[in-house]
Design a protein around this motif. Structure first.
Motif, PDB file in Angstrom:
ATOM      1  N   ASN A   1      61.133  38.049  12.032  1.00 24.50           N
ATOM      2  CA  ASN A   1      61.883  38.496  10.719  1.00 24.50           C
ATOM      3  C   ASN A   1      63.145  37.688  11.617  1.00 24.50           C
ATOM      4  O   ASN A   1      64.436  38.097  10.952  1.00 24.50           O
ATOM      5  CB  ASN A   1      61.983  39.494  10.251  1.00 24.50           C
ATOM      6  CG  ASN A   1      60.334  39.572   9.355  1.00 24.50           C
ATOM      7  OD1 ASN A   1      60.866  39.148   7.880  1.00 24.50           O
ATOM      8  ND2 ASN A   1      59.757  41.063   9.989  1.00 24.50           N
ATOM      9  N   GLU A   2      63.400  37.315  12.090  1.00 24.45           N
ATOM     10  CA  GLU A   2      64.540  37.049  13.031  1.00 24.45           C
ATOM     11  C   GLU A   2      65.440  36.176  12.360  1.00 24.45           C
ATOM     12  O   GLU A   2      66.773  36.340  11.918  1.00 24.45           O
ATOM     13  CB  GLU A   2      65.199  35.992  14.062  1.00 24.45           C
ATOM     14  CG  GLU A   2      63.904  36.670  15.686  1.00 24.45           C
ATOM     15  CD  GLU A   2      64.007  35.695  16.719  1.00 24.45           C
ATOM     16  OE1 GLU A   2      64.255  34.201  16.603  1.00 24.45           O
ATOM     17  OE2 GLU A   2      63.972  35.776  17.587  1.00 24.45           O
ATOM     18  N   VAL A   3      64.447  34.596  11.378  1.00 25.02           N
ATOM     19  CA  VAL A   3      65.533  34.493   9.897  1.00 25.02           C
ATOM     20  C   VAL A   3      66.454  35.486   9.255  1.00 25.02           C
ATOM     21  O   VAL A   3      67.740  35.054   8.699  1.00 25.02           O
ATOM     22  CB  VAL A   3      64.785  33.410   9.581  1.00 25.02           C
ATOM     23  CG1 VAL A   3      64.074  34.185   8.316  1.00 25.02           C
ATOM     24  CG2 VAL A   3      66.025  32.860   8.414  1.00 25.02           C
ATOM     25  N   TYR A   4      66.004  36.456   9.029  1.00 20.96           N
ATOM     26  CA  TYR A   4      66.480  37.358   8.088  1.00 20.96           C
ATOM     27  C   TYR A   4      68.111  38.159   9.042  1.00 20.96           C
ATOM     28  O   TYR A   4      68.743  38.429   8.100  1.00 20.96           O
ATOM     29  CB  TYR A   4      65.837  38.215   7.437  1.00 20.96           C
ATOM     30  CG  TYR A   4      64.425  37.410   6.611  1.00 20.96           C
ATOM     31  CD1 TYR A   4      65.448  36.768   5.817  1.00 20.96           C
ATOM     32  CD2 TYR A   4      63.668  37.890   6.741  1.00 20.96           C
ATOM     33  CE1 TYR A   4      63.744  35.982   4.896  1.00 20.96           C
ATOM     34  CE2 TYR A   4      62.162  37.475   6.402  1.00 20.96           C
ATOM     35  CZ  TYR A   4      62.281  36.435   4.779  1.00 20.96           C
ATOM     36  OH  TYR A   4      61.680  35.692   4.436  1.00 20.96           O
ATOM     37  N   LEU A   5      67.945  38.664  10.001  1.00 18.21           N
ATOM     38  CA  LEU A   5      68.540  38.990  10.530  1.00 18.21           C
ATOM     39  C   LEU A   5      69.979  37.983  10.517  1.00 18.21           C
ATOM     40  O   LEU A   5      70.955  38.254  10.489  1.00 18.21           O
ATOM     41  CB  LEU A   5      68.176  39.417  12.120  1.00 18.21           C
ATOM     42  CG  LEU A   5      67.901  40.516  11.952  1.00 18.21           C
ATOM     43  CD1 LEU A   5      66.598  40.939  11.433  1.00 18.21           C
ATOM     44  CD2 LEU A   5      67.484  41.184  13.523  1.00 18.21           C
ATOM     45  N   LYS A   6      69.507  36.340  11.022  1.00 20.16           N
ATOM     46  CA  LYS A   6      70.727  35.464  11.274  1.00 20.16           C
ATOM     47  C   LYS A   6      71.154  35.346  10.263  1.00 20.16           C
ATOM     48  O   LYS A   6      72.661  35.374   9.670  1.00 20.16           O
ATOM     49  CB  LYS A   6      69.559  34.747  11.317  1.00 20.16           C
ATOM     50  CG  LYS A   6      69.200  34.672  13.062  1.00 20.16           C
ATOM     51  CD  LYS A   6      68.792  33.088  13.919  1.00 20.16           C
ATOM     52  CE  LYS A   6      68.524  32.734  14.879  1.00 20.16           C
ATOM     53  NZ  LYS A   6      67.269  32.141  15.449  1.00 20.16           N
ATOM     54  N   LYS A   7      70.757  34.829   8.731  1.00 19.18           N
ATOM     55  CA  LYS A   7      71.171  34.801   7.616  1.00 19.18           C
ATOM     56  C   LYS A   7      72.073  36.192   6.754  1.00 19.18           C
ATOM     57  O   LYS A   7      73.149  36.303   7.017  1.00 19.18           O
ATOM     58  CB  LYS A   7      70.290  34.672   6.284  1.00 19.18           C
ATOM     59  CG  LYS A   7      70.665  34.925   5.110  1.00 19.18           C
ATOM     60  CD  LYS A   7      71.380  33.743   4.724  1.00 19.18           C
ATOM     61  CE  LYS A   7      72.747  33.331   3.839  1.00 19.18           C
ATOM     62  NZ  LYS A   7      73.403  32.153   3.719  1.00 19.18           N
ATOM     63  N   LEU A   8      71.625  37.208   6.918  1.00 15.18           N
ATOM     64  CA  LEU A   8      72.460  38.784   6.475  1.00 15.18           C
ATOM     65  C   LEU A   8      73.218  40.039   7.304  1.00 15.18           C
ATOM     66  O   LEU A   8      74.076  40.752   6.825  1.00 15.18           O
ATOM     67  CB  LEU A   8      71.119  39.716   5.720  1.00 15.18           C
ATOM     68  CG  LEU A   8      70.376  38.482   5.016  1.00 15.18           C
ATOM     69  CD1 LEU A   8      69.351  39.806   3.911  1.00 15.18           C
ATOM     70  CD2 LEU A   8      71.048  38.054   3.564  1.00 15.18           C
TER      71      LEU A   8
ATOM     72  N   ILE B   1      69.160  35.848  19.365  1.00 15.27           N
ATOM     73  CA  ILE B   1      68.269  36.944  19.559  1.00 15.27           C
ATOM     74  C   ILE B   1      67.600  37.030  20.881  1.00 15.27           C
ATOM     75  O   ILE B   1      67.004  36.080  20.684  1.00 15.27           O
ATOM     76  CB  ILE B   1      67.449  37.585  18.312  1.00 15.27           C
ATOM     77  CG1 ILE B   1      68.230  37.857  17.216  1.00 15.27           C
ATOM     78  CG2 ILE B   1      66.800  38.208  18.677  1.00 15.27           C
ATOM     79  CD1 ILE B   1      67.287  37.842  15.812  1.00 15.27           C
ATOM     80  N   SER B   2      67.771  38.562  21.166  1.00 17.16           N
ATOM     81  CA  SER B   2      66.773  37.944  22.733  1.00 17.16           C
ATOM     82  C   SER B   2      66.256  38.811  23.568  1.00 17.16           C
ATOM     83  O   SER B   2      66.623  39.820  22.147  1.00 17.16           O
ATOM     84  CB  SER B   2      67.948  37.877  23.801  1.00 17.16           C
ATOM     85  OG  SER B   2      69.121  38.675  23.982  1.00 17.16           O
ATOM     86  N   TYR B   3      65.154  38.970  24.006  1.00 16.23           N
ATOM     87  CA  TYR B   3      64.187  40.315  23.784  1.00 16.23           C
ATOM     88  C   TYR B   3      63.903  40.913  25.007  1.00 16.23           C
ATOM     89  O   TYR B   3      64.807  39.974  25.765  1.00 16.23           O
ATOM     90  CB  TYR B   3      63.006  40.096  23.529  1.00 16.23           C
ATOM     91  CG  TYR B   3      63.045  39.405  21.990  1.00 16.23           C
ATOM     92  CD1 TYR B   3      62.772  40.553  21.296  1.00 16.23           C
ATOM     93  CD2 TYR B   3      63.208  38.166  21.263  1.00 16.23           C
ATOM     94  CE1 TYR B   3      62.991  40.212  19.447  1.00 16.23           C
ATOM     95  CE2 TYR B   3      63.280  38.379  20.121  1.00 16.23           C
ATOM     96  CZ  TYR B   3      62.950  38.663  19.256  1.00 16.23           C
ATOM     97  OH  TYR B   3      63.095  38.132  18.188  1.00 16.23           O
ATOM     98  N   VAL B   4      64.628  42.062  25.902  1.00 19.25           N
ATOM     99  CA  VAL B   4      65.209  42.870  26.789  1.00 19.25           C
ATOM    100  C   VAL B   4      64.191  43.915  27.363  1.00 19.25           C
ATOM    101  O   VAL B   4      63.478  44.344  26.533  1.00 19.25           O
ATOM    102  CB  VAL B   4      66.409  43.263  27.101  1.00 19.25           C
ATOM    103  CG1 VAL B   4      67.144  41.397  27.203  1.00 19.25           C
ATOM    104  CG2 VAL B   4      66.717  44.428  25.988  1.00 19.25           C
ATOM    105  N   LYS B   5      63.672  44.121  28.488  1.00 17.66           N
ATOM    106  CA  LYS B   5      62.990  45.145  28.914  1.00 17.66           C
ATOM    107  C   LYS B   5      63.671  46.550  28.682  1.00 17.66           C
ATOM    108  O   LYS B   5      63.338  47.668  28.685  1.00 17.66           O
ATOM    109  CB  LYS B   5      62.822  44.946  30.239  1.00 17.66           C
ATOM    110  CG  LYS B   5      61.614  43.786  30.525  1.00 17.66           C
ATOM    111  CD  LYS B   5      60.102  44.836  30.652  1.00 17.66           C
ATOM    112  CE  LYS B   5      58.896  43.634  30.576  1.00 17.66           C
ATOM    113  NZ  LYS B   5      58.942  42.427  29.845  1.00 17.66           N
ATOM    114  N   SER B   6      64.716  46.403  29.263  1.00 10.71           N
ATOM    115  CA  SER B   6      65.771  47.634  29.473  1.00 10.71           C
ATOM    116  C   SER B   6      67.350  47.340  29.423  1.00 10.71           C
ATOM    117  O   SER B   6      67.346  45.664  29.026  1.00 10.71           O
ATOM    118  CB  SER B   6      65.859  48.264  30.686  1.00 10.71           C
ATOM    119  OG  SER B   6      66.505  47.835  31.792  1.00 10.71           O
TER     120      SER B   6
END
Length: 873
Positions: A763-770, A776-781
């Motif tokens: 749902n990345e697109v919604y975070l970007k828009k709203l 957005i990156s995904y990390v271990k810690s």
RNA sequence: GGAGGCAUAGCUCAGCUGGGAGAGCGCUUGCCUUACAAGCAAGAUGUCAUAGGUUCAAGUCCUAUUGUCUCCACCA
């Protein structure tokens, strides 16, 4: 698409109504393949103008009726007006007075002609105003309590009751209005507290051995006294019983009698008995065979029995009598006294109890079955508590005085033979006396109480006494909607009339609503000048906004305070609906939409469809229970918060994006939801929904569509829950931005860690828009994120936002501390509940499970918050 | 005299069959973000009148009290 930027109801309401009416959409067929649903309108008076009470009453009915119609019932809402005997006659008489005429000057025939002229000129006002409100009334069946059909029913009923001995003519004490110069029923008398005096008057013994003192609030009635009564147990007067008294100001002597009716401890213990002018005294008079002496004529002027006071008005007579008694040394004392005085409900003149020959309906045999049907729930009142009021009245009911000394109304079908005195009551006008054959018959001059015809309304309007198709199909009606103030006048009388004449209840349910009051909680009234004209509100804000305002926050039976400032929120809401529709329709213009359901829904689609389906279920349930305020609130929330604030925003990336397919797919969902919304809210706001519907490209009227119903195919429960988490993330991001003072235009980058990745990735697109997120990156810690950061803790993950110099460590640590405190409170609460053996053992399994899950989640959240706070130190 | 309603955020009121206090208006902060400024976003605000009781659990059920409104009766 042809919609202005703002919602302007004035531009379409009138024409839409005209179209509905012209096309006969309000006129149901007698169709046995469909279930019938019928309501009769509480007929407004022809003298009336639409007031807020009518607006509320008819809005409620119209919502119910439109809902039923859309659910496939053959739905009849039957309109009509009431001739309003006294109210109308008063208007005509006033008008005549302006010409310097009394009604007797022009005679009955001419008077009635004028009354009909008046009705033709003004009687249609309110009917037009109901159209402005949008009421889907079947005008082809419009009735009037004095039209041919209703008059036939009145005559039938009167004669039948007379033959059964349930109507009789007799001399009784009745309530007399000297201003309207007619008898009134008990229900037509109102009581007002009035400051007056209690006059203590000496009545000398005829043998000269002193006097008795009686107390009275109406000294002028002394002229009609025929006894003085004391309680038989009253030792003070035991030896006086049977003695004669000299009645002051007259040459008459009256006896002292003993009767239980007299209270020992009020006043002096002696009561003057005036059988002709007091209901209790009349009863006493009957018991003791006392003469009945009327001392007042029909206008409240003292008559020939009044000695020196003959010809004086009742008020004048009182003054003179009081002063004369004083001069003769017969006034013991005068005490100030406040008591309730009966007044005419129409003109508010003081009502005079007077003995008079009138027609009465014998109530006891009629009331009994009417009590029973409510007792055994064949008829229920909503809310139930009004049944008590009904029982209280019905169980203590007295005979109903139905004759009125007026001309405007149903003339009583009784003739008196001038030869032999025979009384003839017939369905057809008699030509000669059946007893002596004389043709010298004189018809009774009086007319019937207006409520006599209103009582027959649920069946007289459907054709009774003829066995019409309408009567067979639509009777009993399904519901009656009215304010609580006419339960006695109308509802109770319809119930016993339906049972007596149709052998069946007139309706199984009575929905009682409250009264519309002003901002201070006072009744709206002409005299206070605090009324609000609903037509003015319709002109200004539209009928839909008025209807919506009137059903906002209402619960059955309770009064509502209303002021014009309640209109704006409704108008704004409708503007919102208008603009949301514009958004959908503008974007859909010229696009070939795929059929709804022929594709895979997105997570946002499933979320809104799930919510819509739930709203449909709730609204139907509330409407079924007549909880209009609740249905209204559910619609408001769904449309504004879910559809506009969330879903429409969620569709923007697709609508403004590159993919033609995605755009078409999204639009088809938007269009589907919009149409469902329009149908759902149509009963509340018929005009705007019809107007927008016309833009949706369908043929036909929305009011003919099928009302939405709950469907299992939209039970995307898991997707719904997951998307709620996405919404939470968006909200948290917005919150962080606001708290940290990030410019709205500034885009941020975020790093996500933990299981939350799975749903955020999709749902990345919604975070970007709203939430103004750029990357957005995904990390271990947290170690994988560099720089000064703020963080968001969730049960299933964390979000890190590097904000560089915008990060104020003190502020961030305060924010996290606050969050921690609230999470800890939740944990304490959860642990408290779960450590309670009683709760775990007795509460529903699902609830316990839910508490366990929440506790677990909060603990995970706490862990993260604690770590972040440590980091900051 | 009898019966009933109401008492929840500063204001107007929702809160259905008991299970983490809601809306509108108002208020604070920031935004004219291509549906809507009649708007958007983020907030603050409640010993749910008082005292007891029932229950694992009470704004919600019961009792009493206080305040308030209404209806019925109508003792001169």
């Amino acid at each position: 698409m042809n919609m202005e930027k703002n919602f302007e109801p004035q531009s379409f309401e009138t024409s839409i109504y005209a179209e509905w009416e012209k096309n006969g959409y309000f006129t149901p067929e007698v169709d046995y393949s469909k279930p019938p649903f019928s309501i009769v309108i509480p007929p407004p008076n022809i003298t009336g103008q639409l007031h807020m009470g009518h607006a509320l009453n008819n809005t409620i009915q119209d919502i119910i009726v439109r809902h039923k119609r859309m659910q496939g019932y053959s739905t009849l809402w039957l309109p009509g007006t009431d001739h309003a005997s006294i109210a109308t006659e008063v208007k005509i008489v006033d008008k005549l007075r302006e010409e310097g005429l009394e009604k007797e000057d022009i005679g009955r025939e001419e008077f009635l002609k004028r009354a009909y002229e008046w009705k033709a000129a003004y009687g249609g006002r309110i009917v037009q105003q109901l159209r402005r409100l949008g009421c889907s009334l079947d005008w082809s069946r419009e009735a009037f309590t004095m039209d041919e059909r209703c008059s036939k029913a009145v005559r039938e009923v009167f004669v039948n009751l007379y033959r059964k001995g349930l109507i009789y003519r007799g001399s009784r004490i009745i309530n007399w209005c000297p201003h309207c110069r007619t008898a009134l029923s008990d229900a037509e008398v109102e009581y007002e507290p009035q400051k007056s005096n209690l006059w203590h008057i000496r009545y000398p013994y005829a043998d000269g051995s002193g006097y008795m003192v009686i107390a009275t609030t109406r000294p002028e009635t002394l002229l009609g006294d025929t006894a003085v009564a004391v309680n038989p147990k009253d030792s003070r007067y035991a030896d006086k019983i049977g003695k004669m008294l000299k009645l002051p100001l007259t040459d008459r002597e009256i006896p002292v009698i003993a009767d239980d009716y007299v209270e020992l401890d009020f006043g002096t213990g002696c009561v003057k008995i005036t059988p002709a002018h007091d209901p209790n005294d009349f009863e006493v008079g009957l018991r003791h065979n006392l003469p009945v002496i009327r001392i007042m004529d029909d206008s409240g002027v003292i008559n020939e029995n009044g000695y020196a006071y003959k010809g004086l008005d009742r008020d004048e007579a009182r003054k003179r009598i009081v002063s004369d008694l004083g001069e003769q040394g017969l006034m013991e004392k005068i005490e100030p006294y406040e008591h309730n005085v009966g007044v005419c409900y129409r003109c508010h003149s003081t009502v005079e109890p007077i003995v008079s020959k009138q027609w009465f309906v014998r109530m006891e045999p009629l009331a009994k079955p009417a009590i029973k049907v409510v007792r055994n729930k064949k008829i229920s009142f909503i809310p139930e508590r009004f049944e008590k009021i009904y029982f209280n009245w019905m169980e203590n009911i007295r005979d109903w005085c139905v004759s009125r000394q007026l001309w405007w109304g149903h003339q009583i079908p009784a003739w008196y033979c001038e030869e032999c005195g025979e009384v003839i009551v017939e369905k057809h006008d008699p030509e000669k006396c059946p007893k002596c054959g004389s043709v010298r018959l004189k018809r009774d001059e009086d007319v019937l109480d207006t409520w006599f015809s209103s009582a027959l309304w649920p069946f007289s309007t459907l054709g009774y006494p003829d066995e019409t198709e309408d009567l067979k199909y639509f009777y009993p009606t399904n519901l009656l909607v009215t304010a609580y103030d006419i339960i006695f006048f109308w509802v109770a009388r319809m119930i016993f009339s339906g049972l007596e004449h149709m052998g069946e209840i007139p309706f199984p349910e009575v929905l009682i609503h409250g009264i519309v009051r002003d901002a201070e909680g006072r009744k709206m009234s002409k005299s206070l000048g605090n009324g609000i004209d609903p037509i003015m509100l319709i002109d200004k804000y539209g009928a839909d906004a008025l209807r919506f305002s009137l059903t906002t926050g209402v619960a059955p039976g309770s009064d509502i305070r209303f002021s014009e400032d309640k209109m704006e929120p409704s108008r704004n809401f409708l503007n919102k609906l208008w603009n949301a529709s514009r958004y959908v329709l503008m974007n859909a213009d010229g696009i070939n939409l795929p059929e709804f359901g022929s594709f895979n829904y997105s997570s946002a689609d499933k979320w809104i469809l799930y919510k819509l389906n739930r709203t449909v279920k709730e609204v139907n349930a509330y409407l079924k229970k007549y909880e209009l305020g609740m249905a209204n609130a559910k619609l408001y929330d769904f449309i504004w918060s879910d559809f506009c604030d969330w879903y429409i925003e969620l569709t923007k990336p697709a609508l403004y994006g590159e993919s033609v397919n995605e755009k078409a797919r999204t639009l088809s969902v938007l269009m589907y939801v919009l149409k469902q919304i329009l149908k759902l809210i149509h009963p509340f706001t018929p005009f705007i929904t019809e107007r927008i519907w016309k833009e949706c490209g369908d043929v036909g009227a929305i009011m003919l569509e099928t009302y939405p119903s709950y469907s299992k195919k939209f039970l995307f429960t898991a997707e719904f829950r997951r998307f709620e988490k996405v919404k939470d993330v968006i909200r948290s991001l917005r919150n962080v931005r606001a708290e940290m003072g990030v410019q709205p235009s500034k885009k941020i980058g975020v790093s996500v860690c933990g299981e939350a990745e799975s749903y955020i990735r999709r749902n990345e697109v919604y975070l970007k828009k709203l939430a103004g997120v750029e990357t957005i990156s995904y990390v271990k810690s947290k170690a994988d994120v560099s720089g000064k950061i703020v963080s968001i803790a969730m049960a299933d993950g964390e979000i890190f936002i590097p904000l560089g110099d915008l990060v104020d460590f003190k502020k961030e640590s305060e924010r996290l501390e606050k969050e921690l405190r609230s999470v800890e409170n939740e944990i304490r609460r959860g642990e408290g509940m779960l450590s309670n053996a009683g709760f775990v053992a007795k509460a529903p399994e699902a609830l316990v499970e839910q508490e366990r899950r929440k506790l677990e989640e909060n603990k995970l959240k706490r862990e993260k918050l604690v770590k972040r706070i440590e980091d900051l130190k």
